[in-house]
Design a protein around this motif. Structure first.
Motif, mmCIF file in Angstrom:
data_model
loop_
_atom_site.group_PDB
_atom_site.id
_atom_site.type_symbol
_atom_site.label_atom_id
_atom_site.label_comp_id
_atom_site.label_asym_id
_atom_site.label_seq_id
_atom_site.Cartn_x
_atom_site.Cartn_y
_atom_site.Cartn_z
ATOM 1 N N GLU A 1 -13.853 16.451 -6.411
ATOM 2 C CA GLU A 1 -13.757 15.044 -6.053
ATOM 3 C C GLU A 1 -12.726 14.829 -4.951
ATOM 4 O O GLU A 1 -11.856 15.665 -4.711
ATOM 5 C CB GLU A 1 -13.359 14.204 -7.273
ATOM 6 C CG GLU A 1 -11.921 14.430 -7.723
ATOM 7 C CD GLU A 1 -11.361 13.332 -8.628
ATOM 8 O OE1 GLU A 1 -12.099 12.404 -9.009
ATOM 9 O OE2 GLU A 1 -10.158 13.425 -8.946
ATOM 10 N N PHE A 2 -12.855 13.701 -4.280
ATOM 11 C CA PHE A 2 -11.772 13.120 -3.490
ATOM 12 C C PHE A 2 -11.815 11.629 -3.794
ATOM 13 O O PHE A 2 -12.848 11.095 -4.220
ATOM 14 C CB PHE A 2 -11.912 13.426 -1.992
ATOM 15 C CG PHE A 2 -13.178 12.914 -1.361
ATOM 16 C CD1 PHE A 2 -13.197 11.704 -0.667
ATOM 17 C CD2 PHE A 2 -14.370 13.638 -1.444
ATOM 18 C CE1 PHE A 2 -14.352 11.235 -0.079
ATOM 19 C CE2 PHE A 2 -15.533 13.171 -0.854
ATOM 20 C CZ PHE A 2 -15.517 11.970 -0.170
ATOM 21 N N LEU A 3 -10.685 10.969 -3.629
ATOM 22 C CA LEU A 3 -10.585 9.593 -4.103
ATOM 23 C C LEU A 3 -10.766 8.575 -2.983
ATOM 24 O O LEU A 3 -10.219 8.730 -1.890
ATOM 25 C CB LEU A 3 -9.233 9.350 -4.784
ATOM 26 C CG LEU A 3 -9.032 10.033 -6.133
ATOM 27 C CD1 LEU A 3 -7.649 9.695 -6.683
ATOM 28 C CD2 LEU A 3 -10.104 9.627 -7.135
ATOM 29 N N GLN A 4 -11.539 7.562 -3.318
ATOM 30 C CA GLN A 4 -11.667 6.396 -2.451
ATOM 31 C C GLN A 4 -10.309 5.708 -2.380
ATOM 32 O O GLN A 4 -9.543 5.711 -3.342
ATOM 33 C CB GLN A 4 -12.703 5.451 -3.067
ATOM 34 C CG GLN A 4 -13.027 4.215 -2.282
ATOM 35 C CD GLN A 4 -14.108 3.382 -2.975
ATOM 36 O OE1 GLN A 4 -14.233 3.394 -4.188
ATOM 37 N NE2 GLN A 4 -14.881 2.655 -2.196
ATOM 38 N N ASN A 5 -10.007 5.129 -1.236
ATOM 39 C CA ASN A 5 -8.753 4.402 -1.094
ATOM 40 C C ASN A 5 -8.830 3.032 -1.767
ATOM 41 O O ASN A 5 -9.901 2.598 -2.200
ATOM 42 C CB ASN A 5 -8.418 4.239 0.387
ATOM 43 C CG ASN A 5 -8.072 5.565 1.033
ATOM 44 O OD1 ASN A 5 -7.101 6.207 0.650
ATOM 45 N ND2 ASN A 5 -8.872 5.987 2.006
ATOM 46 N N LYS A 6 -7.689 2.390 -1.869
ATOM 47 C CA LYS A 6 -7.670 1.028 -2.385
ATOM 48 C C LYS A 6 -6.825 0.169 -1.444
ATOM 49 O O LYS A 6 -5.999 0.689 -0.683
ATOM 50 C CB LYS A 6 -7.108 0.981 -3.802
ATOM 51 C CG LYS A 6 -5.661 1.454 -3.948
ATOM 52 C CD LYS A 6 -5.215 1.345 -5.402
ATOM 53 C CE LYS A 6 -3.745 1.720 -5.562
ATOM 54 N NZ LYS A 6 -3.282 1.554 -6.962
ATOM 55 N N MET B 1 0.829 -1.206 0.000
ATOM 56 C CA MET B 1 0.000 0.000 0.000
ATOM 57 C C MET B 1 0.867 1.260 0.000
ATOM 58 O O MET B 1 0.577 2.229 -0.712
ATOM 59 C CB MET B 1 -0.940 -0.017 1.210
ATOM 60 C CG MET B 1 -1.992 -1.126 1.144
ATOM 61 S SD MET B 1 -3.017 -1.275 2.635
ATOM 62 C CE MET B 1 -4.240 0.019 2.348
ATOM 63 N N ARG B 2 1.953 1.244 0.793
ATOM 64 C CA ARG B 2 2.847 2.417 0.808
ATOM 65 C C ARG B 2 3.487 2.630 -0.564
ATOM 66 O O ARG B 2 3.594 3.760 -1.039
ATOM 67 C CB ARG B 2 3.923 2.237 1.882
ATOM 68 C CG ARG B 2 3.397 2.390 3.297
ATOM 69 C CD ARG B 2 4.519 2.604 4.309
ATOM 70 N NE ARG B 2 3.949 2.732 5.649
ATOM 71 C CZ ARG B 2 3.926 1.765 6.564
ATOM 72 N NH1 ARG B 2 4.486 0.587 6.290
ATOM 73 N NH2 ARG B 2 3.380 1.961 7.739
ATOM 74 N N ASP B 3 3.906 1.537 -1.200
ATOM 75 C CA ASP B 3 4.526 1.642 -2.531
ATOM 76 C C ASP B 3 3.551 2.224 -3.552
ATOM 77 O O ASP B 3 3.963 2.872 -4.515
ATOM 78 C CB ASP B 3 5.007 0.269 -3.010
ATOM 79 C CG ASP B 3 6.237 -0.225 -2.248
ATOM 80 O OD1 ASP B 3 6.862 0.606 -1.553
ATOM 81 O OD2 ASP B 3 6.552 -1.421 -2.346
ATOM 82 N N ALA B 4 2.243 1.966 -3.334
ATOM 83 C CA ALA B 4 1.221 2.462 -4.261
ATOM 84 C C ALA B 4 0.755 3.871 -3.909
ATOM 85 O O ALA B 4 -0.113 4.431 -4.583
ATOM 86 C CB ALA B 4 0.029 1.513 -4.272
ATOM 87 N N GLY B 5 1.337 4.453 -2.835
ATOM 88 C CA GLY B 5 0.997 5.829 -2.474
ATOM 89 C C GLY B 5 -0.288 5.984 -1.696
ATOM 90 O O GLY B 5 -0.867 7.069 -1.643
ATOM 91 N N VAL B 6 -0.770 4.904 -1.072
ATOM 92 C CA VAL B 6 -1.996 4.972 -0.275
ATOM 93 C C VAL B 6 -1.738 5.790 0.996
ATOM 94 O O VAL B 6 -0.669 5.689 1.606
ATOM 95 C CB VAL B 6 -2.483 3.547 0.080
ATOM 96 C CG1 VAL B 6 -3.716 3.602 0.986
ATOM 97 C CG2 VAL B 6 -2.791 2.760 -1.190
ATOM 98 N N GLU B 7 -2.717 6.621 1.383
ATOM 99 C CA GLU B 7 -2.588 7.465 2.571
ATOM 100 C C GLU B 7 -2.319 6.611 3.824
ATOM 101 O O GLU B 7 -2.879 5.524 3.982
ATOM 102 C CB GLU B 7 -3.880 8.262 2.795
ATOM 103 C CG GLU B 7 -4.184 9.287 1.724
ATOM 104 C CD GLU B 7 -3.410 10.575 1.927
ATOM 105 O OE1 GLU B 7 -2.782 10.719 2.995
ATOM 106 O OE2 GLU B 7 -3.442 11.420 1.022
ATOM 107 N N GLU B 8 -1.510 7.140 4.735
ATOM 108 C CA GLU B 8 -1.135 6.387 5.933
ATOM 109 C C GLU B 8 -2.351 6.040 6.795
ATOM 110 O O GLU B 8 -2.428 4.948 7.361
ATOM 111 C CB GLU B 8 -0.122 7.195 6.752
ATOM 112 C CG GLU B 8 0.593 6.377 7.824
ATOM 113 C CD GLU B 8 1.448 5.247 7.258
ATOM 114 O OE1 GLU B 8 1.601 4.227 7.968
ATOM 115 O OE2 GLU B 8 1.949 5.377 6.113
#
Length: 461
Positions: free
Chosen positions: A152-157, A13-20
């Protein structure tokens, strides 16, 4: 100390830039999953619930107008409509007169702004798959974006987890399939992580109305906003009485242990409780997924919980490639946004009319929406003009996918105003101006055509 599977998922998830904060929320649910949590809600632990009706509530005009001035509209817009054969945002699907769901939503909001002199921002929670198409489609509405706020704001993955071992799944043939959305309960994490929650509070907004983009009945109505404002509740959900079409869906109940309102989804129902789930006399109310919450209450609760609201876990088991049963089984960790009702003291439910719940999940629903069961007014709100919404059951072999569906209704939907039910078994193509009266069932072999102007009644081969 985290397990190897969780460590791998965090790194991915960190590598994909997902929020902490999204990573920590995922970790919270991973640990529940790892310890055997299923999210199931036994029938023995709940009891039926009743609630007040919007039709019986008095909301002064000035209260309604003041509430809509402080309201923000959020539409959940992350779905691709893959179950209907789509590969882009489902909200781009044509509804009527060349207008998509998004067109009608935008015009509903713009109309209400004019009526009440309100800012009434519209924000979309998009997924990484719907963002580009959605923003391109809305670019034609130059006045839609409110200065100082994003559109917009983006849903997480999050990574899909192999059922065996709970490690992140790998699928080099299509790396996108290694990921899934965390369910619409992610809205609270995404609002906080993106900074949107704080931004809305800073700009003076107080209330948020959330609904699905495929539900055109979910207009940000000033009267409902006024009811919510004068209730003083931190969180509320609009409910409707369940019908035969809702037998397999979720419902509201009260938890015996602490008296809290809960929303039990199908995926949280034990096999032996399926009959109780389908009992419309016992559990009478389902969620519209039209939610209201107080921004200050939401921020305070998230702050108290270090950003993790703690919604009930939904453990969803699927195949890695949903279209290929030979691929490994995976677990998708999900939450439902309506389940937040059990988090807040003083949360409320209110029964609304079925006109505020017109979801399109299948082409059965799409046929009703494209028919004359509803009228679209000058304010782009839908009004039900038929006495009842007919039950529709189209042969999935010929009508399930939008492309196949459109080919069989090239001249538009038949008139369903006077229909009670309409069932098709077989391959029928419809001419212009077909009328369906009462209970109609078509069944036959081979491709057949219903001539223009035909009036259908009863069972026909």
């Amino acid at each position: 100390m985290g397990s190897a599977g969780l460590d791998q998922a965090r790194a991915k998830m960190r590598d994909a830039g997902v929020e902490e904060i999204a990573i920590e929320t995922f970790a919270h649910y991973y640990r529940l999953l790892e310890h055997g949590e299923t999210g199931m809600i036994p029938e023995s632990s709940i009891e039926p619930i009743d609630m007040e009706r919007l039709a019986d509530v008095e909301v002064p005009d000035d209260v309604a107008a003041a509430a809509i001035q402080k309201t923000v509209v959020i539409k959940l817009n992350g779905g691709l409509g893959t179950s209907m054969g789509m590969d882009r945002a489902k909200s781009l699907l044509c509804v009527r007169r060349g207008l998509s769901f998004l067109d009608i939503i935008a015009r509903q909001v713009l109309g209400l702004r004019k009526e009440y002199g309100a800012r009434l921002p519209l924000l979309l929670m998009n997924s990484f798959r719907t963002s580009s198409d959605t923003l391109h489609a809305l670019a034609r509405y130059e006045d839609l974006e409110v200065p100082g706020l994003p559109l917009e704001f983006l849903q997480n993955k999050e990574p899909k987890l192999l059922l065996k071992g709970l490690t992140p799944a790998s699928y080099p043939a299509d790396p996108d399939l290694e990921w899934c959305p965390p369910g619409h309960g992610d809205i609270y994490t995404a609002l906080r992580g993106s900074g949107t929650l704080d931004l809305l509070i800073e700009q003076g907004y107080r209330y948020v109305f959330v609904s699905n983009s495929d539900n055109l009945g979910a207009v940000p109505d000033a009267r409902v906003a006024g009811w919510f404002a004068q209730s003083g509740a931190p969180f509320a959900i609009e409910a409707v009485r369940r019908t035969a079409s809702d037998r397999k869906g979720g419902h509201f109940a009260r938890r015996k242990a602490d008296g809290r309102i809960v929303l039990r989804e199908t995926a949280q129902t034990l096999p032996e409780d399926q009959a109780a789930l389908a009992d419309l006399d016992r559990h009478q109310f389902t969620s519209t997924n039209n939610l209201w919450f107080d921004l200050h209450a939401m921020k305070a609760t998230l702050d108290q919980r270090d950003g993790i609201l703690g919604l009930p876990l939904i453990r969803n088991v699927k195949h890695l490639d949903p279209t290929d049963p030979s691929t490994p089984e995976v677990v998708q960790i999900e939450t439902a946004m309506g389940a937040a009702i059990e988090v807040f003291d003083g949360a409320r439910l209110i029964e609304v009319g079925r006109d505020r719940f017109i979801p399109v999940k299948t082409t059965n629903d799409l046929l009703v929406l494209r028919s004359d069961v509803y009228e679209i007014g000058a304010d782009f709100a839908l009004t039900q003009v038929a006495s009842d919404v007919p039950f529709i059951d189209l042969d999935s072999g010929y009508y399930k996918l939008v492309g196949d569906f459109d080919q069989r209704f090239p001249e538009g939907a038949p008139s369903l105003q006077k229909a009670s039910s309409f069932r098709i078994q077989g391959d029928y193509t419809f001419g212009h101006g077909v009328q369906v009266m009462g209970d109609v069932e078509l069944s036959g072999k081979g491709a057949q055509r219903v001539p223009a102007g035909e009036v259908l009644g009863g069972s026909q081969g």
